[in-house]
Design a protein around this motif. Structure first.
Motif, PDB file in Angstrom:
ATOM      1  N   SER A  84       2.358   6.558  -6.784  1.00 21.71           N
ATOM      2  CA  SER A  84       1.330   7.464  -7.306  1.00 21.71           C
ATOM      3  C   SER A  84       1.711   8.919  -7.083  1.00 21.71           C
ATOM      4  O   SER A  84       1.558   9.760  -7.974  1.00 21.71           O
ATOM      5  CB  SER A  84      -0.016   7.166  -6.637  1.00 21.71           C
ATOM      6  OG  SER A  84      -0.431   5.846  -6.881  1.00 21.71           O
ATOM      7  N   VAL A  85       2.216   9.219  -5.875  1.00 23.59           N
ATOM      8  CA  VAL A  85       2.607  10.597  -5.576  1.00 23.59           C
ATOM      9  C   VAL A  85       3.791  11.024  -6.441  1.00 23.59           C
ATOM     10  O   VAL A  85       3.813  12.132  -6.978  1.00 23.59           O
ATOM     11  CB  VAL A  85       2.949  10.746  -4.076  1.00 23.59           C
ATOM     12  CG1 VAL A  85       3.562  12.116  -3.800  1.00 23.59           C
ATOM     13  CG2 VAL A  85       1.697  10.558  -3.223  1.00 23.59           C
ATOM     14  N   THR A  99       5.516  14.238   4.420  1.00 31.49           N
ATOM     15  CA  THR A  99       5.730  12.848   4.005  1.00 31.49           C
ATOM     16  C   THR A  99       6.464  12.783   2.674  1.00 31.49           C
ATOM     17  O   THR A  99       7.319  11.929   2.467  1.00 31.49           O
ATOM     18  CB  THR A  99       4.383  12.117   3.902  1.00 31.49           C
ATOM     19  OG1 THR A  99       3.468  12.911   3.124  1.00 31.49           O
ATOM     20  CG2 THR A  99       3.783  11.866   5.278  1.00 31.49           C
ATOM     21  N   THR A 106       0.833  -1.210   0.000  1.00 31.79           N
ATOM     22  CA  THR A 106       0.000   0.000   0.000  1.00 31.79           C
ATOM     23  C   THR A 106       0.862   1.252   0.000  1.00 31.79           C
ATOM     24  O   THR A 106       0.623   2.190  -0.772  1.00 31.79           O
ATOM     25  CB  THR A 106      -0.926   0.010   1.233  1.00 31.79           C
ATOM     26  OG1 THR A 106      -1.753  -1.151   1.206  1.00 31.79           O
ATOM     27  CG2 THR A 106      -1.788   1.260   1.242  1.00 31.79           C
ATOM     28  N   VAL A 107       1.879   1.279   0.881  1.00 30.98           N
ATOM     29  CA  VAL A 107       2.771   2.434   0.948  1.00 30.98           C
ATOM     30  C   VAL A 107       3.536   2.594  -0.362  1.00 30.98           C
ATOM     31  O   VAL A 107       3.701   3.710  -0.875  1.00 30.98           O
ATOM     32  CB  VAL A 107       3.751   2.301   2.131  1.00 30.98           C
ATOM     33  CG1 VAL A 107       4.815   3.393   2.069  1.00 30.98           C
ATOM     34  CG2 VAL A 107       2.996   2.378   3.446  1.00 30.98           C
ATOM     35  N   TRP A 109       1.193   4.014  -2.933  1.00 31.80           N
ATOM     36  CA  TRP A 109       0.946   5.440  -2.670  1.00 31.80           C
ATOM     37  C   TRP A 109       2.158   6.270  -3.082  1.00 31.80           C
ATOM     38  O   TRP A 109       2.015   7.319  -3.728  1.00 31.80           O
ATOM     39  CB  TRP A 109       0.652   5.638  -1.183  1.00 31.80           C
ATOM     40  CG  TRP A 109       0.610   7.086  -0.793  1.00 31.80           C
ATOM     41  CD1 TRP A 109      -0.445   7.948  -0.893  1.00 31.80           C
ATOM     42  CD2 TRP A 109       1.701   7.861  -0.252  1.00 31.80           C
ATOM     43  NE1 TRP A 109      -0.084   9.200  -0.450  1.00 31.80           N
ATOM     44  CE2 TRP A 109       1.224   9.180  -0.055  1.00 31.80           C
ATOM     45  CE3 TRP A 109       3.019   7.554   0.085  1.00 31.80           C
ATOM     46  CZ2 TRP A 109       2.021  10.185   0.465  1.00 31.80           C
ATOM     47  CZ3 TRP A 109       3.819   8.571   0.598  1.00 31.80           C
ATOM     48  CH2 TRP A 109       3.324   9.863   0.790  1.00 31.80           C
TER      49      TRP A 109
END
Length: 363
Positions: A27-28, A143, A20-21, A24
């Motif tokens: 994607s970022v 983050t 999941t991380v 993410w």
């Protein structure tokens, strides 16, 4: 060796979290890449619009008096050749020269060309600044910074120049407003047809919404040294010094203006951006202000770190609860930023890390 059901479950959960991380982060990073491409392309479009304006300026130079024409043509050449770091100043000088041109003396087609060129610059600059804002909003998240998802790409920068009177396009709710000086005649009686002041210099400032654990905000009251009768209230902060980061400037300004020393991990933001062109201390400033939020225990601010200029401004501190800030505004006092009463809840949430800040334009 066999694995227990609990061990398998824990490993599965860890794997799910890692996936999941990773998804993410991918994607970022991908979105950041697209935003950087967008800001790069918008700069190329703005550069082309500015180059076209320079061509029109040289055409105007050829049709006016020799002395005025040589000066205008020279400024157009300098603006077109300037590197990115000096481009704003050069384009502002060209804007000032174009503002002095008597368009009644020009041929109608040339007047139309100038109006079209300046409108294109205004539109291109707005789209570029929108792209920069969106990129910075994502790049400045903690983050994203911790994981270095922005890679080595340099942070894009806003481009602000004074516009010639009469140049206008519809402005969206997200556009950055140019505001008159505190308590200046323009602040109380705006005149849309009047030319904007041409800045003598530009500066970037780090400003801080300094909150205490009782929910109060610290404001300073002062006046322009050249107009001591006109007072205004504003947040802690000041100009970023050469080679200094926004965060370092915010921490330094807190120490100088209040005597309080804070750690970098107590400072959150930037969360807001305000652009203003105003006269101050005998010159016209183009100021880009980036706001941070800090929450600390209640303390008594000191004035030992004030600069000579700040002493001439007769600065004084005062803590205000939200109702007190609203009363200030209701009483007709000048408070900057102008929307501070409505922004305090957001600043408190950012300072308490209840929300991740995104840079957005304010008044």
């Amino acid at each position: 060796m066999t694995l227990s059901a609990l061990t398998i479950l824990v490993l599965a959960l860890v794997a799910a979290v890692v996936v999941t991380v990773g998804f993410w982060a991918y994607s970022v990073a991908n979105r950041l890449d697209r935003l950087h491409v967008r800001s790069d392309l918008s700069w190329l479009a703005l550069d082309a619009a500015l180059a076209r304006r320079a061509v029109v300026a040289r055409s105007i130079a050829a049709s006016i008096s020799a002395s005025e024409g040589r000066s205008l043509a020279h400024l157009a050449d300098v603006a077109e050749r300037a590197d990115r770091g000096h481009r704003e100043a050069a384009e502002n000088e060209l804007s000032a020269a174009l503002a002095k041109v008597d368009t009644d003396r020009l041929r109608s087609p040339l007047v139309a060309e100038l109006a079209d060129a300046e409108a294109r610059v205004l539109i291109a600059r707005r789209f570029h600044n929108d792209a920069v804002r969106d990129t910075l909003a994502l790049r400045t998240r903690r983050t994203v910074q911790w994981l270095h998802l922005g890679g080595t790409a340099p942070l894009p920068t806003y481009f602000e120049i004074a516009e010639r009177a009469g140049t206008s396009v519809p402005v969206s709710a997200q556009a950055v407003a140019v505001r008159p000086a505190p308590n200046s005649p323009a602040a109380s009686s705006p005149a849309p047809s009047s030319p904007a002041p041409v800045p003598d210099r530009a500066r970037t400032s780090a400003r801080v919404v300094l909150l205490d654990d009782e929910g109060r905000v610290l404001l300073l009251r002062g006046h322009d040294p050249t107009t001591p009768e006109a007072h205004f209230w504003f947040t802690v902060g000041g100009a970023v010094e050469p080679g200094e980061s926004l965060l370092d400037a915010a921490i330094r300004e807190i120490a100088e203006e209040t005597g309080l020393h804070v750690d970098p991990d107590q400072v959150f933001g930037p969360m807001w951006r305000r652009v203003a062109v105003f006269p101050f201390n005998g010159e016209v400033l183009h100021s880009e202000e980036l706001f941070f939020a800090v929450q600390v225990p209640a303390f008594e601010p000191g004035a030992d770190g004030f600069t000579d200029l700040e002493r001439r401004m007769s600065l004084e501190h005062r803590w205000f609860d939200p109702a007190g800030v609203r009363e200030l505004v209701g009483a007709g006092e000048s408070v900057y930023p102008q929307d501070l009463p409505q922004l305090l809840d957001e600043a408190r949430a950012v300072a308490a890390r209840h929300r991740e800040p995104e840079v957005r334009a304010i008044r």
